[in-house]
Write an enzyme that holds these catalytic residues in place. Structure first.
Site, PDB file in Angstrom:
ATOM      1  N   ILE A  14      32.661  18.249  12.087  1.00 58.07           N
ATOM      2  CA  ILE A  14      32.994  18.789  13.413  1.00 58.07           C
ATOM      3  C   ILE A  14      31.909  18.446  14.434  1.00 58.07           C
ATOM      4  O   ILE A  14      32.205  18.263  15.620  1.00 58.07           O
ATOM      5  CB  ILE A  14      33.277  20.305  13.358  1.00 58.07           C
ATOM      6  CG1 ILE A  14      34.033  20.759  14.600  1.00 58.07           C
ATOM      7  CG2 ILE A  14      32.013  21.122  13.160  1.00 58.07           C
ATOM      8  CD1 ILE A  14      35.379  20.121  14.778  1.00 58.07           C
ATOM      9  N   SER A  36      19.580  18.374  10.147  1.00 59.33           N
ATOM     10  CA  SER A  36      20.600  18.109   9.143  1.00 59.33           C
ATOM     11  C   SER A  36      19.921  17.386   7.996  1.00 59.33           C
ATOM     12  O   SER A  36      19.001  16.596   8.226  1.00 59.33           O
ATOM     13  CB  SER A  36      21.697  17.222   9.760  1.00 59.33           C
ATOM     14  OG  SER A  36      22.955  17.479   9.198  1.00 59.33           O
ATOM     15  N   ARG A  37      20.343  17.650   6.777  1.00 56.08           N
ATOM     16  CA  ARG A  37      19.675  17.028   5.639  1.00 56.08           C
ATOM     17  C   ARG A  37      20.018  15.541   5.542  1.00 56.08           C
ATOM     18  O   ARG A  37      19.221  14.745   5.071  1.00 56.08           O
ATOM     19  CB  ARG A  37      20.053  17.756   4.348  1.00 56.08           C
ATOM     20  CG  ARG A  37      19.590  19.214   4.342  1.00 56.08           C
ATOM     21  CD  ARG A  37      20.325  20.014   3.319  1.00 56.08           C
ATOM     22  NE  ARG A  37      21.770  19.835   3.459  1.00 56.08           N
ATOM     23  CZ  ARG A  37      22.670  20.354   2.632  1.00 56.08           C
ATOM     24  NH1 ARG A  37      22.295  21.076   1.607  1.00 56.08           N
ATOM     25  NH2 ARG A  37      23.950  20.157   2.848  1.00 56.08           N
ATOM     26  N   LYS A  90      33.033  28.623  14.400  1.00 58.06           N
ATOM     27  CA  LYS A  90      33.890  29.606  13.747  1.00 58.06           C
ATOM     28  C   LYS A  90      33.991  29.280  12.271  1.00 58.06           C
ATOM     29  O   LYS A  90      33.867  28.100  11.928  1.00 58.06           O
ATOM     30  CB  LYS A  90      35.284  29.668  14.378  1.00 58.06           C
ATOM     31  CG  LYS A  90      36.019  28.342  14.538  1.00 58.06           C
ATOM     32  CD  LYS A  90      36.361  27.466  13.389  1.00 58.06           C
ATOM     33  CE  LYS A  90      37.174  28.024  12.273  1.00 58.06           C
ATOM     34  NZ  LYS A  90      37.609  26.934  11.324  1.00 58.06           N
ATOM     35  N   ASP A 168      40.046  29.311   6.660  1.00 59.87           N
ATOM     36  CA  ASP A 168      39.202  28.493   7.553  1.00 59.87           C
ATOM     37  C   ASP A 168      40.043  27.963   8.720  1.00 59.87           C
ATOM     38  O   ASP A 168      39.669  28.161   9.874  1.00 59.87           O
ATOM     39  CB  ASP A 168      38.508  27.364   6.778  1.00 59.87           C
ATOM     40  CG  ASP A 168      37.665  26.517   7.708  1.00 59.87           C
ATOM     41  OD1 ASP A 168      36.492  26.860   7.922  1.00 59.87           O
ATOM     42  OD2 ASP A 168      38.194  25.533   8.267  1.00 59.87           O
TER      43      ASP A 168
HETATM   44  P1  NAP Z   1      30.915  19.824   6.927  1.00 62.56           P
HETATM   45  O1  NAP Z   1      31.050  18.486   7.523  1.00 62.56           O
HETATM   46  O2  NAP Z   1      31.138  19.961   5.466  1.00 62.56           O
HETATM   47  O3  NAP Z   1      29.501  20.486   7.199  1.00 62.56           O
HETATM   48  C1  NAP Z   1      28.711  20.248   8.339  1.00 62.56           C
HETATM   49  C2  NAP Z   1      27.307  19.871   7.905  1.00 62.56           C
HETATM   50  O4  NAP Z   1      26.605  21.035   7.498  1.00 62.56           O
HETATM   51  C3  NAP Z   1      27.273  18.970   6.679  1.00 62.56           C
HETATM   52  O5  NAP Z   1      27.471  17.619   7.028  1.00 62.56           O
HETATM   53  C4  NAP Z   1      25.890  19.232   6.123  1.00 62.56           C
HETATM   54  O6  NAP Z   1      24.954  18.365   6.760  1.00 62.56           O
HETATM   55  C5  NAP Z   1      25.620  20.661   6.536  1.00 62.56           C
HETATM   56  N1  NAP Z   1      25.785  21.520   5.357  1.00 62.56           N
HETATM   57  C6  NAP Z   1      26.861  21.629   4.548  1.00 62.56           C
HETATM   58  N2  NAP Z   1      26.628  22.530   3.582  1.00 62.56           N
HETATM   59  C7  NAP Z   1      25.393  22.985   3.784  1.00 62.56           C
HETATM   60  C8  NAP Z   1      24.590  23.950   3.120  1.00 62.56           C
HETATM   61  N3  NAP Z   1      25.028  24.614   2.060  1.00 62.56           N
HETATM   62  N4  NAP Z   1      23.363  24.188   3.596  1.00 62.56           N
HETATM   63  C9  NAP Z   1      22.911  23.527   4.668  1.00 62.56           C
HETATM   64  N5  NAP Z   1      23.634  22.595   5.333  1.00 62.56           N
HETATM   65  C10 NAP Z   1      24.857  22.354   4.901  1.00 62.56           C
HETATM   66  O7  NAP Z   1      31.855  20.880   7.653  1.00 62.56           O
HETATM   67  P2  NAP Z   1      32.636  20.812   9.046  1.00 62.56           P
HETATM   68  O8  NAP Z   1      34.039  20.438   8.779  1.00 62.56           O
HETATM   69  O9  NAP Z   1      31.867  20.068  10.064  1.00 62.56           O
HETATM   70  O10 NAP Z   1      32.679  22.377   9.368  1.00 62.56           O
HETATM   71  C11 NAP Z   1      31.534  23.075   9.800  1.00 62.56           C
HETATM   72  C12 NAP Z   1      32.008  24.315  10.526  1.00 62.56           C
HETATM   73  O11 NAP Z   1      32.833  23.903  11.626  1.00 62.56           O
HETATM   74  C13 NAP Z   1      32.872  25.238   9.660  1.00 62.56           C
HETATM   75  O12 NAP Z   1      32.575  26.572   9.917  1.00 62.56           O
HETATM   76  C14 NAP Z   1      34.291  24.901  10.093  1.00 62.56           C
HETATM   77  O13 NAP Z   1      35.149  26.023   9.980  1.00 62.56           O
HETATM   78  C15 NAP Z   1      34.088  24.536  11.555  1.00 62.56           C
HETATM   79  N6  NAP Z   1      35.144  23.641  12.058  1.00 62.56           N
HETATM   80  C16 NAP Z   1      35.539  22.552  11.335  1.00 62.56           C
HETATM   81  C17 NAP Z   1      36.602  21.769  11.793  1.00 62.56           C
HETATM   82  C18 NAP Z   1      37.114  20.554  11.036  1.00 62.56           C
HETATM   83  O14 NAP Z   1      38.127  19.964  11.448  1.00 62.56           O
HETATM   84  N7  NAP Z   1      36.504  20.109   9.949  1.00 62.56           N
HETATM   85  C19 NAP Z   1      37.212  22.088  13.005  1.00 62.56           C
HETATM   86  C20 NAP Z   1      36.726  23.160  13.748  1.00 62.56           C
HETATM   87  C21 NAP Z   1      35.688  23.925  13.254  1.00 62.56           C
HETATM   88  P3  NAP Z   1      23.668  17.804   5.944  1.00 62.56           P
HETATM   89  O15 NAP Z   1      24.127  17.485   4.568  1.00 62.56           O
HETATM   90  O16 NAP Z   1      23.267  16.617   6.739  1.00 62.56           O
HETATM   91  O17 NAP Z   1      22.688  18.936   5.987  1.00 62.56           O
END
Ligand code: NAP
Length: 306
Positions: A14, A36-37, A90, A168
């Site tokens: 996101i 970010s890691r 969110k 989610d």
């Molecule tokens: P994601 O790509 O899996 O996670 C975002 C980043 O957070 C990862 O690339 C990782 O970066 C870091 N991360 C993941 N797990 C972690 C942990 N346990 N500890 C520390 N860092 C961690 O997820 P996303 O889809 O972007 O979603 C993130 C948030 O945005 C969620 O709450 C989701 O509900 C919301 N969201 C998502 C979407 C969608 O379409 N995907 C839409 C709207 C809102 P590093 O590995 O580089 O640290």
């Protein structure tokens, strides 16, 4: 007005899809650092450790957290303790209590905390709310069916404790519902389908007071459905495409079939809150999820793998 300098934390799906483009297009903001890691943003100082970034960048006044919900509290607390305003993706946390704790901390330090709900910024949500404001809702039906493999490719955290599973995306529908219905509703019953090998539901059916129901399913391939239909004695309303397209009595009535207005609107609101010295913390969508996980009847379904 001078732009506010922001650090973006959690450079994943996101952040790349929505946060970075929204920031780049806004005169309100300058992206000053990332944490970010693994992920980075070209041309922006990158850190893997929150404390190091906060020490190195006193000019960063706002921290925006695009992490999954479970690691978010520690990052938010660290940012607030370092005197920075905080914007939360969110759902705003893994539990309600931790968001209350962040709200208290922000208030005690005179900082802004913003629990964002991006779907509330969808193009047709404000007109839908206005149309319903003076009406009596006799029935509302939410259908939120999407393909988890498309929207969360390989993201195992959504099926871990605190990842919320189908809630989610479902919480996006609940964020619209709680915003547009003229009267509050509460959960009366729920059925939750848990894959045998997972910790969170892949489908959920919810019944609320006021003849309001919701059907969330993460197994839909092909066309995706994000619809809310509302009946009143004066006519019916349908919000489609996640709140972006409006129909009144079956006729197109505004909005725009694009998700791309939501994050610019969130960042405009955050800039306004910071400049006005205010917070916006609304947990009502998450209360309904917590209630569903408390009250819901659990059904075991087949294993899920990405
Ligand atoms: P994601 O790509 O899996 O996670 C975002 C980043 O957070 C990862 O690339 C990782 O970066 C870091 N991360 C993941 N797990 C972690 C942990 N346990 N500890 C520390 N860092 C961690 O997820 P996303 O889809 O972007 O979603 C993130 C948030 O945005 C969620 O709450 C989701 O509900 C919301 N969201 C998502 C979407 C969608 O379409 N995907 C839409 C709207 C809102 P590093 O590995 O580089 O640290």
């Amino acid at each position: 007005m001078a732009p506010l300098t922001l650090a973006l934390v959690g450079i994943g799906k996101i952040a790349v899809d929505q946060h970075v483009p929204a920031l780049a297009a806004s005169a309100d903001w300058r992206l000053g650092a990332t944490v970010s890691r693994h992920g980075t943003v070209p041309g922006v100082p990158a850190y893997t450790d929150m404390a190091q970034m906060l020490d190195a960048h006193p000019e960063v006044s706002v921290v925006s957290l695009a992490l999954p919900p479970v690691p978010r509290f520690a990052a938010a607390k660290a940012a607030l303790l370092a005197g920075r305003h905080v914007m939360l993706e969110k759902p705003p946390g893994a539990t309600l209590a931790e968001v209350h704790a962040l709200a208290a901390l922000a208030a005690a330090r005179g900082l802004t905390l913003y629990t964002t709900w991006h779907s509330r910024m969808a193009h047709a949500v404000a007109p839908a709310k206005a149309w319903l404001a003076d009406k009596t809702v006799t029935k509302a039906t939410i259908t939120w069916r999407e393909d988890v493999r498309k929207w969360h490719p390989g993201q195992d955290w959504v099926f871990e404790p605190g990842g919320m599973g189908v809630f989610d995306p479902g919480i996006n529908a609940l964020s619209i519902m709680t915003h547009i219905l003229p009267d509050p509703v509460h959960l009366q019953s729920a059925e939750l389908e848990f894959p045998a090998n997972r910790q969170t539901p892949i489908a959920a059916r919810l019944s609320f007071s006021g003849n309001v129901s919701a059907d969330f399913d993460w197994r839909q391939t092909g066309p995706q459905t994000w619809d809310i239909q509302v009946q009143t004695p004066q006519g019916s309303l349908a919000l489609r495409m996640g709140g972006n397209v409006l129909e009144i009595d079956g006729q197109p009535s505004g909005g725009a079939n694009s998700l791309m207005g939501e994050y610019p609107a969130l960042y405009a609101r955050m800039a306004e809150l910071v400049r006005q010295g205010q917070s916006e913390v609304d947990l009502t969508p998450m209360i309904h999820v917590a209630d569903a996980l408390t009250l819901g009847r659990r059904i075991q379904t087949e294993d899920f793998s990405f």
